[in-house]
Scaffold this motif. Structure first.
Motif, PDB file in Angstrom:
ATOM      1  N   SER A  37      71.429-106.897  58.687  1.00 41.14           N
ATOM      2  CA  SER A  37      72.587-107.486  59.365  1.00 41.14           C
ATOM      3  C   SER A  37      73.823-106.619  59.216  1.00 41.14           C
ATOM      4  O   SER A  37      74.602-106.466  60.159  1.00 41.14           O
ATOM      5  N   ILE A  38      73.994-106.027  58.049  1.00 41.40           N
ATOM      6  CA  ILE A  38      75.128-105.131  57.826  1.00 41.40           C
ATOM      7  C   ILE A  38      75.027-103.904  58.721  1.00 41.40           C
ATOM      8  O   ILE A  38      76.010-103.478  59.333  1.00 41.40           O
ATOM      9  N   HIS A  39      73.822-103.336  58.838  1.00 43.31           N
ATOM     10  CA  HIS A  39      73.630-102.187  59.728  1.00 43.31           C
ATOM     11  C   HIS A  39      73.919-102.562  61.178  1.00 43.31           C
ATOM     12  O   HIS A  39      74.482-101.772  61.935  1.00 43.31           O
ATOM     13  N   ALA A  40      73.524-103.767  61.559  1.00 40.24           N
ATOM     14  CA  ALA A  40      73.761-104.214  62.925  1.00 40.24           C
ATOM     15  C   ALA A  40      75.250-104.420  63.187  1.00 40.24           C
ATOM     16  O   ALA A  40      75.772-103.997  64.212  1.00 40.24           O
ATOM     17  N   GLU A  41      75.922-105.049  62.243  1.00 43.07           N
ATOM     18  CA  GLU A  41      77.336-105.377  62.430  1.00 43.07           C
ATOM     19  C   GLU A  41      78.228-104.141  62.427  1.00 43.07           C
ATOM     20  O   GLU A  41      79.096-103.989  63.279  1.00 43.07           O
ATOM     21  N   TYR A  42      78.022-103.246  61.475  1.00 38.69           N
ATOM     22  CA  TYR A  42      78.946-102.125  61.307  1.00 38.69           C
ATOM     23  C   TYR A  42      78.451-100.810  61.890  1.00 38.69           C
ATOM     24  O   TYR A  42      79.243 -99.906  62.120  1.00 38.69           O
ATOM     25  N   GLY A  43      77.158-100.681  62.144  1.00 34.78           N
ATOM     26  CA  GLY A  43      76.633 -99.434  62.678  1.00 34.78           C
ATOM     27  C   GLY A  43      76.152 -99.534  64.109  1.00 34.78           C
ATOM     28  O   GLY A  43      75.806 -98.531  64.718  1.00 34.78           O
ATOM     29  N   GLY A  44      76.087-100.752  64.642  1.00 34.24           N
ATOM     30  CA  GLY A  44      75.635-100.927  66.007  1.00 34.24           C
ATOM     31  C   GLY A  44      74.129-100.830  66.165  1.00 34.24           C
ATOM     32  O   GLY A  44      73.623-100.710  67.277  1.00 34.24           O
ATOM     33  N   TRP A  45      73.382-100.902  65.062  1.00 36.73           N
ATOM     34  CA  TRP A  45      71.927-100.790  65.117  1.00 36.73           C
ATOM     35  C   TRP A  45      71.316-102.133  65.462  1.00 36.73           C
ATOM     36  O   TRP A  45      71.845-103.182  65.110  1.00 36.73           O
ATOM     37  N   ARG A  64      69.758 -97.785  68.505  1.00 37.73           N
ATOM     38  CA  ARG A  64      71.041 -98.085  69.121  1.00 37.73           C
ATOM     39  C   ARG A  64      71.243 -97.137  70.294  1.00 37.73           C
ATOM     40  O   ARG A  64      70.636 -96.072  70.357  1.00 37.73           O
ATOM     41  N   ARG A  65      72.087 -97.549  71.190  1.00 35.50           N
ATOM     42  CA  ARG A  65      72.380 -96.707  72.343  1.00 35.50           C
ATOM     43  C   ARG A  65      73.155 -95.479  71.872  1.00 35.50           C
ATOM     44  O   ARG A  65      74.014 -95.576  71.007  1.00 35.50           O
ATOM     45  N   LYS A  66      72.819 -94.342  72.443  1.00 35.37           N
ATOM     46  CA  LYS A  66      73.518 -93.112  72.088  1.00 35.37           C
ATOM     47  C   LYS A  66      74.939 -93.156  72.626  1.00 35.37           C
ATOM     48  O   LYS A  66      75.190 -93.631  73.728  1.00 35.37           O
ATOM     49  N   THR A  67      75.854 -92.670  71.786  1.00 38.44           N
ATOM     50  CA  THR A  67      77.250 -92.559  72.185  1.00 38.44           C
ATOM     51  C   THR A  67      77.726 -91.155  71.851  1.00 38.44           C
ATOM     52  O   THR A  67      77.176 -90.501  70.953  1.00 38.44           O
ATOM     53  N   PRO A  68      78.762 -90.676  72.522  1.00 36.24           N
ATOM     54  CA  PRO A  68      79.266 -89.341  72.209  1.00 36.24           C
ATOM     55  C   PRO A  68      79.836 -89.247  70.795  1.00 36.24           C
ATOM     56  O   PRO A  68      79.796 -88.219  70.165  1.00 36.24           O
ATOM     57  N   GLN A  69      80.361 -90.357  70.281  1.00 37.75           N
ATOM     58  CA  GLN A  69      80.948 -90.367  68.946  1.00 37.75           C
ATOM     59  C   GLN A  69      79.857 -90.631  67.916  1.00 37.75           C
ATOM     60  O   GLN A  69      79.093 -91.578  68.032  1.00 37.75           O
ATOM     61  N   LEU A  70      79.772 -89.808  66.887  1.00 41.19           N
ATOM     62  CA  LEU A  70      78.760 -89.980  65.840  1.00 41.19           C
ATOM     63  C   LEU A  70      79.288 -90.897  64.758  1.00 41.19           C
ATOM     64  O   LEU A  70      80.446 -90.827  64.367  1.00 41.19           O
ATOM     65  N   THR A  73      74.542 -92.768  59.626  1.00 37.56           N
ATOM     66  CA  THR A  73      73.229 -93.392  59.725  1.00 37.56           C
ATOM     67  C   THR A  73      73.025 -94.326  58.540  1.00 37.56           C
ATOM     68  O   THR A  73      73.688 -94.192  57.522  1.00 37.56           O
ATOM     69  N   PRO A  74      72.097 -95.258  58.639  1.00 38.28           N
ATOM     70  CA  PRO A  74      71.855 -96.179  57.528  1.00 38.28           C
ATOM     71  C   PRO A  74      71.511 -95.501  56.209  1.00 38.28           C
ATOM     72  O   PRO A  74      71.846 -95.995  55.150  1.00 38.28           O
ATOM     73  N   GLU A  75      70.832 -94.334  56.231  1.00 33.66           N
ATOM     74  CA  GLU A  75      70.507 -93.657  54.981  1.00 33.66           C
ATOM     75  C   GLU A  75      71.775 -93.252  54.222  1.00 33.66           C
ATOM     76  O   GLU A  75      71.824 -93.264  53.021  1.00 33.66           O
ATOM     77  N   ALA A  76      72.820 -92.866  54.955  1.00 36.96           N
ATOM     78  CA  ALA A  76      74.073 -92.459  54.326  1.00 36.96           C
ATOM     79  C   ALA A  76      74.803 -93.641  53.730  1.00 36.96           C
ATOM     80  O   ALA A  76      75.583 -93.495  52.806  1.00 36.96           O
ATOM     81  N   VAL A  77      74.530 -94.845  54.245  1.00 40.38           N
ATOM     82  CA  VAL A  77      75.233 -96.043  53.804  1.00 40.38           C
ATOM     83  C   VAL A  77      74.563 -96.649  52.585  1.00 40.38           C
ATOM     84  O   VAL A  77      75.212 -97.143  51.686  1.00 40.38           O
TER      85      VAL A  77
END
Length: 78
Positions: A37-45, A64-70, A73-77
């Motif tokens: 849920s945290i990944h979905a809320e804050y990362g758009g996954w 998640r849909r690709k966006t120009p802005q990076l 990723t969840p591994e970094a979080v």
């Protein structure tokens, strides 16, 4: 080394980006739900696939849909 289970190869679709996660056996269902849920809320996954194993571990494929802005990723979080 394979990062996702057989048959989970990410599609070559340029519209989505994918990230595989592994949840170890000790992670409860409630804790796994909270993490995703945290990944979905804050990362758009969003959840694409889940595979549960007999040892209690889980393999999860998020997308998640690709966006120009990076963004991280969840591994970094985790």
């Amino acid at each position: 080394m394979r990062t996702s289970p057989p048959g989970w190869e990410e599609s070559s679709d340029d519209e989505w980006e994918y990230v595989p996660l592994r949840l170890p056996p000790g992670v409860t269902r409630v804790s796994a739900t909270l993490r995703l849920s945290i990944h979905a809320e804050y990362g758009g996954w969003e959840l694409s696939r889940v595979r549960a194993y007999t040892d209690g571990s889980r393999r999860v494929l998020l997308r998640r849909r690709k966006t120009p802005q990076l963004s991280p990723t969840p591994e970094a979080v985790m």
